[in-house]
Design a protein around this motif. Structure first.
Motif, mmCIF file in Angstrom:
data_model
loop_
_atom_site.group_PDB
_atom_site.id
_atom_site.type_symbol
_atom_site.label_atom_id
_atom_site.label_comp_id
_atom_site.label_asym_id
_atom_site.label_seq_id
_atom_site.Cartn_x
_atom_site.Cartn_y
_atom_site.Cartn_z
ATOM 1 N N LEU A 52 0.843 -1.197 0.000
ATOM 2 C CA LEU A 52 0.000 0.000 0.000
ATOM 3 C C LEU A 52 0.870 1.235 0.000
ATOM 4 O O LEU A 52 0.606 2.213 -0.677
ATOM 5 C CB LEU A 52 -0.873 0.031 1.247
ATOM 6 C CG LEU A 52 -2.279 -0.508 1.085
ATOM 7 C CD1 LEU A 52 -3.028 -0.359 2.391
ATOM 8 C CD2 LEU A 52 -3.031 0.213 -0.022
ATOM 9 N N MET A 55 2.170 1.878 -3.241
ATOM 10 C CA MET A 55 1.110 2.325 -4.112
ATOM 11 C C MET A 55 0.807 3.802 -3.926
ATOM 12 O O MET A 55 0.511 4.520 -4.862
ATOM 13 C CB MET A 55 -0.132 1.528 -3.741
ATOM 14 C CG MET A 55 -1.010 1.211 -4.870
ATOM 15 S SD MET A 55 -2.015 -0.180 -4.391
ATOM 16 C CE MET A 55 -3.007 0.510 -3.099
ATOM 17 N N TRP A 56 0.845 4.225 -2.690
ATOM 18 C CA TRP A 56 0.430 5.593 -2.414
ATOM 19 C C TRP A 56 1.552 6.602 -2.554
ATOM 20 O O TRP A 56 1.322 7.778 -2.702
ATOM 21 C CB TRP A 56 -0.190 5.688 -1.011
ATOM 22 C CG TRP A 56 -1.555 5.105 -0.996
ATOM 23 C CD1 TRP A 56 -1.915 3.894 -0.502
ATOM 24 C CD2 TRP A 56 -2.749 5.676 -1.537
ATOM 25 N NE1 TRP A 56 -3.253 3.679 -0.702
ATOM 26 C CE2 TRP A 56 -3.790 4.755 -1.325
ATOM 27 C CE3 TRP A 56 -3.042 6.891 -2.184
ATOM 28 C CZ2 TRP A 56 -5.086 4.996 -1.721
ATOM 29 C CZ3 TRP A 56 -4.345 7.128 -2.586
ATOM 30 C CH2 TRP A 56 -5.342 6.192 -2.356
ATOM 31 N N HIS A 143 -0.113 -3.809 -13.494
ATOM 32 C CA HIS A 143 -0.091 -5.168 -14.032
ATOM 33 C C HIS A 143 -0.584 -5.124 -15.485
ATOM 34 O O HIS A 143 -1.110 -4.110 -15.950
ATOM 35 C CB HIS A 143 -0.889 -6.146 -13.182
ATOM 36 C CG HIS A 143 -2.283 -5.701 -12.836
ATOM 37 N ND1 HIS A 143 -3.232 -5.389 -13.779
ATOM 38 C CD2 HIS A 143 -2.878 -5.492 -11.626
ATOM 39 C CE1 HIS A 143 -4.348 -5.042 -13.181
ATOM 40 N NE2 HIS A 143 -4.160 -5.074 -11.871
ATOM 41 N N LEU A 146 -4.112 -3.886 -16.416
ATOM 42 C CA LEU A 146 -4.296 -2.434 -16.452
ATOM 43 C C LEU A 146 -3.663 -1.844 -17.716
ATOM 44 O O LEU A 146 -4.207 -0.929 -18.336
ATOM 45 C CB LEU A 146 -3.691 -1.823 -15.180
ATOM 46 C CG LEU A 146 -3.808 -0.319 -14.963
ATOM 47 C CD1 LEU A 146 -5.199 0.203 -15.224
ATOM 48 C CD2 LEU A 146 -3.400 0.051 -13.544
ATOM 49 N N TYR A 196 0.148 5.878 -15.935
ATOM 50 C CA TYR A 196 -0.811 5.388 -14.948
ATOM 51 C C TYR A 196 -2.076 6.241 -15.038
ATOM 52 O O TYR A 196 -1.982 7.468 -15.109
ATOM 53 C CB TYR A 196 -0.207 5.454 -13.537
ATOM 54 C CG TYR A 196 -1.078 4.765 -12.519
ATOM 55 C CD1 TYR A 196 -0.960 3.403 -12.306
ATOM 56 C CD2 TYR A 196 -2.048 5.467 -11.821
ATOM 57 C CE1 TYR A 196 -1.783 2.753 -11.407
ATOM 58 C CE2 TYR A 196 -2.887 4.831 -10.919
ATOM 59 C CZ TYR A 196 -2.749 3.471 -10.716
ATOM 60 O OH TYR A 196 -3.576 2.832 -9.837
ATOM 61 N N PRO A 197 -3.272 5.610 -15.030
ATOM 62 C CA PRO A 197 -4.489 6.391 -15.266
ATOM 63 C C PRO A 197 -4.686 7.523 -14.249
ATOM 64 O O PRO A 197 -4.525 7.309 -13.053
ATOM 65 C CB PRO A 197 -5.618 5.356 -15.167
ATOM 66 C CG PRO A 197 -5.010 4.119 -14.629
ATOM 67 C CD PRO A 197 -3.552 4.171 -14.900
ATOM 68 N N ASN A 198 -4.986 8.670 -14.793
ATOM 69 C CA ASN A 198 -5.412 9.808 -13.969
ATOM 70 C C ASN A 198 -4.349 10.398 -13.047
ATOM 71 O O ASN A 198 -4.637 11.266 -12.233
ATOM 72 C CB ASN A 198 -6.620 9.399 -13.110
ATOM 73 C CG ASN A 198 -7.523 10.566 -12.814
ATOM 74 O OD1 ASN A 198 -7.779 11.389 -13.691
ATOM 75 N ND2 ASN A 198 -7.958 10.692 -11.590
ATOM 76 N N LEU B 180 -10.611 3.695 -13.425
ATOM 77 C CA LEU B 180 -9.588 2.670 -13.634
ATOM 78 C C LEU B 180 -8.592 2.674 -12.456
ATOM 79 O O LEU B 180 -8.240 1.618 -11.918
ATOM 80 C CB LEU B 180 -8.852 2.964 -14.945
ATOM 81 C CG LEU B 180 -8.451 1.777 -15.802
ATOM 82 C CD1 LEU B 180 -9.623 0.860 -16.058
ATOM 83 C CD2 LEU B 180 -7.858 2.261 -17.120
ATOM 84 N N ALA B 181 -8.162 3.880 -12.068
ATOM 85 C CA ALA B 181 -7.243 3.994 -10.930
ATOM 86 C C ALA B 181 -7.940 3.535 -9.649
ATOM 87 O O ALA B 181 -7.353 2.823 -8.827
ATOM 88 C CB ALA B 181 -6.744 5.425 -10.796
ATOM 89 N N ASP B 184 -8.022 -0.190 -9.474
ATOM 90 C CA ASP B 184 -6.687 -0.705 -9.165
ATOM 91 C C ASP B 184 -6.408 -0.616 -7.659
ATOM 92 O O ASP B 184 -6.007 -1.594 -7.029
ATOM 93 C CB ASP B 184 -5.653 0.087 -9.977
ATOM 94 C CG ASP B 184 -4.268 -0.525 -9.898
ATOM 95 O OD1 ASP B 184 -4.173 -1.755 -9.762
ATOM 96 O OD2 ASP B 184 -3.271 0.227 -9.957
ATOM 97 N N TYR B 185 -6.642 0.567 -7.101
ATOM 98 C CA TYR B 185 -6.404 0.748 -5.660
ATOM 99 C C TYR B 185 -7.334 -0.141 -4.833
ATOM 100 O O TYR B 185 -6.919 -0.778 -3.866
ATOM 101 C CB TYR B 185 -6.635 2.207 -5.250
ATOM 102 C CG TYR B 185 -5.578 3.165 -5.741
ATOM 103 C CD1 TYR B 185 -4.236 2.868 -5.588
ATOM 104 C CD2 TYR B 185 -5.925 4.377 -6.328
ATOM 105 C CE1 TYR B 185 -3.261 3.748 -6.033
ATOM 106 C CE2 TYR B 185 -4.950 5.267 -6.772
ATOM 107 C CZ TYR B 185 -3.622 4.942 -6.623
ATOM 108 O OH TYR B 185 -2.681 5.815 -7.053
#
Lengths: 482, 204
Positions: A52, A55-56, A143, A146, A196-198, B180-181, B184-185
């Motif tokens: 996490l 990820m963040w 991955h 995505l 990466y989206p957004n 989409l993000a 994923d999260y």
């Protein structure tokens, strides 16, 4: 080979940060205590799992540079103020830190900048160069599921329909995304960069929030400058997020280099590129670290150092742009002594007005005209004249500029692998920060990144370059410097 | 006269096509069952033999799209995927098939799949919920089961899933990349918290 990267692995402690405070407030308990509480609060915020966390923490260089400014801006507000003002500042500082702590990548940035500052006196130049090199965008890993969705949305087809083959695993991280190797149906090997989206919108929104929350601190003398710089960073972020602009820069710069100059810019495949997907020719070769591990001869090192210098000088003098991304991952050491440049996202174009100022500084430097040099320094730092500047500020900036110019004025091969030289530059830079002499035109951030980035690269390469000769060649046709 | 199974299927498919067209052109709220029946060339009374309400009909459209999405998903998996990636793939495959209905799907999902009742409020909604969760259970089992009981996992998953659907309906970003993000999260969070190790680590 074990890369000594202890700086980035070492966790940040409040003690480290407090030690890194400017000397004039280090030791004063009424300043240290509230700051210590704030930082402790930030530090003790637990993130449940490692993945996490990864990820963040979307750490962006822009954010980190911004944080560098902010951290100093924040600390500065604890100094030489009345008690009431200090309390007010503390409130706003708390608000700002609270916001920062909710932004994963910003929090990471605070830590990294903190580490760099905290460790500075004991850091060896190699570690500084490592930290500089690791300052780049970090999007969460994606991955293949995505990746496939993104390609389907962006290019309108499944990867199998577009590509003859497509590696499911990324081979490199990139600004705001990752890069996959693939082969087009027509046979070309390509590198496909996918965002990466957004992510850009998220970072941009966070930066805006941060600016809004810091608004009440605008009484500070340098606030306008901090604000302008934050805006400039946001503009740059948006630019970097649009891969079409990167493709454009790459196309624009390619003709600057003749084939026999051994600098290779990859071809862009427009039909497989959008704002969030960039398909470019794959350049085979090694990254800097792998290349150094092959223990190349001094001649080879010098050759690559020369190519790196030529590349940056050409883009600057001819393209009027700063290639401001020092990440060594952007350079490919190719066969037959060629150098490839694979990431064009972080280009800052120099405006006409900025260019005029730059040329004034060059003229002053090359003619060794101290008066004109002081004037150029003042204008770069948004003062009307040198007399409007504090003596110490001017003195430090002068020394900093002289450090920048020294290899340019040196006759013969300058040794960029000289530890003392590199360290001197970083220390001057940090001294400016420590004294809070951060006021400057937004372009200064990019010129600093450009100079430090390239000097860190050639330092790691331990290369010797005749910078004077290259600079003279590159500026020969400039009417401004005739 | 008894109508054949085939004739029944044909009528059903005519109803669904007519409804889809009307929902998209007139909007879901402004379309009545009478409009749908007339457009499908049947009596309103006949329509009720097929669907009790407009909501059920709309839910059937949604269910069909999701089933198509699940088929797409099956065709795309290679067996190399990790659990999170598979769940991501099934969700996005379904959403891609649902995309044409995005303009009217919000109220349909709201009436058909509520978070506040244990089961979904209508038959079609409940069938869809069970069907989707069954698919997730299959994925989970394929990768070795979770440590937490599946009912707990299913409840948590379903709340996340409805949240994602709600976000997606209103997502104004290009190609709904914000969703989409979010997916994923959300999936990373879900798959990790399904293991006791994480809980143990947190409570140490």
């Amino acid at each position: 080979m074990n890369n000594n990267n202890s700086t980035s692995d070492q966790s940040l402690t409040v003690k480290n940060l407090v030690e890194a405070l400017p000397e004039d407030i280090n030791g004063s308990t009424d300043v240290i205590n509230p700051l210590q509480d704030l930082l402790a609060g930030l530090e003790s915020k637990n993130v449940p799992t490692k993945s996490l966390m990864r990820m963040w923490i979307l750490s962006s260089l822009q954010a980190k540079v911004a944080i560098g400014y902010l951290a100093y801006g924040l600390r500065k507000n604890f100094v030489s103020k009345s008690e009431q003002e200090m309390m007010l500042n503390e409130t706003h500082t708390k608000a700002a830190l609270k916001i920062i702590s909710t932004m994963g990548y910003m929090r990471g940035a605070v830590m990294k900048v903190g580490q760099l500052l905290a460790n500075l006196p004991t850091l060896v130049p190699d570690q500084i160069a490592d930290v500089l090199a690791s300052l780049h965008f970090e999007a969460p890993p994606m991955h293949y599921g995505l990746i496939r969705e993104t390609l389907l949305d962006e290019l309108g087809s499944e990867p199998e329909e577009i590509f003859d083959s497509f590696d499911r695993k990324a081979f490199a991280a990139a600004s705001l995304g990752q890069v996959h190797k693939a082969r087009l149906k027509s046979g070309e090997e390509v590198a496909v960069k996918i965002q990466y989206p957004n992510i850009a919108r998220t970072i941009s929104a966070d930066l805006r929030n941060l600016r809004a929350v810091m608004q009440p601190m605008r009484f500070s003398v340098d606030w306008q400058s901090i604000r302008d710089n934050l805006e400039d960073l946001e503009t740059m972020l948006n630019m970097e997020a649009d891969y079409r602009k990167e493709a454009e820069s790459c196309r624009e710069a390619a003709p600057y280099f003749a084939e026999d100059e051994d600098i290779v810019l990859p071809r862009v495949f427009d039909e497989y590129s959008t704002g969030k997907v960039l398909t470019m020719e794959f350049l085979p070769g090694m990254h800097l670290k792998e290349y150094i591990e092959t223990d190349p001869s001094q001649d080879e090192r010098d050759r690559y150092a020369e190519l790196l210098t030529l590349l940056s000088s050409r883009l600057y003098f001819k393209g009027r742009m700063f290639f401001a991304d020092p990440n060594p991952g952007n350079f490919i050491f190719m066969e037959n002594g060629r150098l490839g440049l694979i990431d064009y996202g972080c280009i800052r174009r120099i405006t006409d007005a900025e260019w005029d100022l730059q040329m004034d500084a060059w003229r002053a430097g090359l003619n060794d005209d101290p008066e004109a040099l002081d004037k150029a320094i003042a204008l770069h730092c948004l003062f009307d004249s040198p007399s409007a500047m504090e003596a110490e500020r001017l003195k430090l900036l002068r020394a900093h500029l002289r450090w920048q110019l020294r290899p340019v004025l040196y006759d013969g091969q300058f040794d960029f692998g000289d530890k003392n030289f590199f360290r001197e530059g970083v220390e001057l830079h940090m001294a400016l920060f420590r004294k809070r002499f951060t006021r400057g035109a937004p372009i200064n951030i990019w010129s600093s990144r450009f100079i430090f980035g390239f000097r860190a690269l050639v330092y790691k390469l331990k290369g010797k370059v005749n910078l004077k000769k290259i600079t003279e060649n590159e500026m020969r046709d400039l009417p401004e410097l005739a | 006269m008894r109508i054949s199974k085939q004739a029944k299927q044909e009528t059903d498919s005519r109803i669904l096509k007519a409804a889809e067209k009307l929902f998209l052109s007139k909007g879901y709220e402004d379309t009545t069952t009478r409009d749908i029946a007339s457009s499908a060339g049947i009596a309103t009374g006949t329509l009720f033999n097929y669907y009790k309400t407009k909501e059920s009909l709309a839910m059937r459209l949604v269910t069909n799209a999701m089933l198509q999405g699940q088929e797409d998903f099956t065709g795309k998996t290679t067996g190399e995927e990790e659990i999170g990636e598979e769940i991501f793939m099934i969700m996005t495959a379904e959403l891609r098939r649902l995309r044409p209905y995005r303009s009217f799907i919000g109220p349909v999902l709201e009436s058909g799949l509520s978070l506040f009742v244990k089961n979904a409020p209508n038959e079609e909604g409940e069938a869809l919920r069970l069907q989707h969760l069954h698919k997730i259970e299959e994925i989970v089992n394929r990768h070795g089961s979770f440590e937490v009981p599946f009912e707990v996992a299913a409840s948590l998953y379903w709340s996340l899933y409805l949240g994602i659907l709600a976000h997606w309906c209103r997502d104004e970003s290009e190609h709904q990349e914000e969703t989409l993000a979010l997916i994923d999260y959300s999936i990373s969070m879900f798959t990790r918290t399904m293991n006791y190790d994480v809980i143990r680590e947190e409570r140490k």
